[in-house]
Enzyme design. Structure first.
Site, PDB file in Angstrom:
ATOM      1  N   LYS A 159      13.317  44.592 -51.423  1.00 11.19           N
ATOM      2  CA  LYS A 159      14.367  44.454 -50.407  1.00 11.19           C
ATOM      3  C   LYS A 159      15.737  44.726 -51.014  1.00 11.19           C
ATOM      4  O   LYS A 159      16.564  45.445 -50.437  1.00 11.19           O
ATOM      5  CB  LYS A 159      14.345  43.037 -49.817  1.00 11.19           C
ATOM      6  CG  LYS A 159      13.144  42.728 -48.963  1.00 11.19           C
ATOM      7  CD  LYS A 159      13.129  41.241 -48.575  1.00 11.19           C
ATOM      8  CE  LYS A 159      11.931  40.909 -47.703  1.00 11.19           C
ATOM      9  NZ  LYS A 159      11.807  39.467 -47.426  1.00 11.19           N
ATOM     10  N   GLN A 196      13.156  33.394 -48.190  1.00 13.55           N
ATOM     11  CA  GLN A 196      11.837  33.967 -48.452  1.00 13.55           C
ATOM     12  C   GLN A 196      10.745  32.902 -48.493  1.00 13.55           C
ATOM     13  O   GLN A 196      10.892  31.872 -49.139  1.00 13.55           O
ATOM     14  CB  GLN A 196      11.872  34.724 -49.794  1.00 13.55           C
ATOM     15  CG  GLN A 196      10.592  35.427 -50.167  1.00 13.55           C
ATOM     16  CD  GLN A 196      10.271  36.588 -49.246  1.00 13.55           C
ATOM     17  OE1 GLN A 196      11.147  37.356 -48.876  1.00 13.55           O
ATOM     18  NE2 GLN A 196       9.008  36.722 -48.882  1.00 13.55           N
ATOM     19  N   ASP A 199      15.871  37.643 -39.890  1.00 15.23           N
ATOM     20  CA  ASP A 199      14.424  37.625 -39.702  1.00 15.23           C
ATOM     21  C   ASP A 199      14.015  37.382 -38.257  1.00 15.23           C
ATOM     22  O   ASP A 199      12.849  37.546 -37.899  1.00 15.23           O
ATOM     23  CB  ASP A 199      13.797  36.540 -40.586  1.00 15.23           C
ATOM     24  CG  ASP A 199      13.021  37.119 -41.757  1.00 15.23           C
ATOM     25  OD1 ASP A 199      12.691  38.312 -41.712  1.00 15.23           O
ATOM     26  OD2 ASP A 199      12.732  36.374 -42.702  1.00 15.23           O
TER      27      ASP A 199
END
Length: 288
Positions: free
Chosen positions: A53, A97, A120
């Site tokens: 990422k 995460q 997200d």
């Protein structure tokens, strides 16, 4: 013979568009979209994913931070870190995460991220907007959003189609089902307690599978011409990365299919980058 939905090529195209949008924001408004990924602990798979990422974000011109925290962190300490990025004008997108240590209440952490920085798409406010098919702009879970981009790119119209979502996770299954429903499809959600999945899959025009189990869908489970989207990632007996569906078995029977690897996977990170820029643009539109 199926058309292969090439997620790798589409992700490259999407990343190019995202990079152009970043340059436009910088040139016209002096704004650089900013993404922070908070990782707690040293899970190797998570670290690998976070590095990917970060590298992608930097390559596209996005201001990128990886905040590494020890797995001994307390709930309040992690909340404080999130709050600091909530208040940072340099950060437009915040991602925490998975997995998190057992002492952390993940739902509380998700709720602590400002909805307008929830890259997200997991905040309850954004999830509610998705289920209501709200007309405003809001982030959506990246993997399902990436699948919708695939449908659009390959001119797969969901209106009036019978669709099946195998899996009911909050990350993929539920938001994917909501997106397909919002697009005009009739949606069945299947899961571990579904007695006979073939009762649904044999009548489905589109099947999305996200179970993390080998051989979830074979050619005997589908009708000719079905569209197969494989979100699963599994390691087979030979040690190779494969999906939930029997790709080779299905190939000559279906109309479209995603490979694993090279299908949905690349689209998830590309969509995360796209959505980081979305959040920056929407903030600008709100006059922030």
């Amino acid at each position: 013979m199926a058309t292969i939905i090439d997620g790798k090529a589409l992700a490259k195209k999407l990343n190019s568009q995202t990079s152009d949008r970043v340059k436009q924001l910088q040139d016209q408004h002096g704004i650089t979209p900013g993404l922070v990924v908070i990782i707690v602990g040293t899970d190797p798979a998570s670290q690998r994913y976070v590095r990917n990422k970060h590298r992608t974000a930097e390559r596209l011109g996005i201001y990128s931070i990886v905040r590494e925290l020890p797995d001994t962190i307390t709930q309040q300490e992690l909340l404080n870190v999130v709050q600091a990025y909530n208040q940072s004008p340099k950060i437009t997108g915040i991602l925490v995460q998975d997995p998190l240590p057992k002492q952390i209440n993940e739902k509380q952490i998700t709720r602590s991220i400002l909805p307008e920085k929830d890259v997200d798409g997991f905040h309850p406010i954004n999830v509610g907007k998705l289920y209501l098919n709200d007309s405003t702009k809001y982030p959506v879970a990246c993997t399902p959003k990436g699948v919708m981009t695939m449908f659009k790119e390959y001119n797969i119209d969901l209106k009036g189609k019978n669709t099946v979502m195998i899996g009911r996770s909050a990350i993929v299954g539920k938001p994917m089902a909501a997106l397909m429903l919002n697009a005009g499809a009739s949606v069945s959600i299947l899961h571990l307690l579904t007695k006979d999945i073939t009762e649904y899959t044999k009548n489905a025009d589109v099947i999305v599978s996200a179970t993390g189990s080998l051989h979830t869908v074979t050619k005997d489970d589908v009708k000719p011409g079905a569209v197969i989207i494989d979100v699963g990632q599994n390691i087979n007996e030979e040690g190779h990365l494969v999906g939930d569906t029997d790709y080779d078995d299905l190939f000559d029977k279906v109309s479209y299919i995603t490979p694993v690897p090279g299908g949905v996977g690349p689209m998830t990170i590309a969509t995360l980058m796209q959505q980081t820029v979305d959040l920056a643009e929407w903030s600008l539109e709100r006059g922030e």
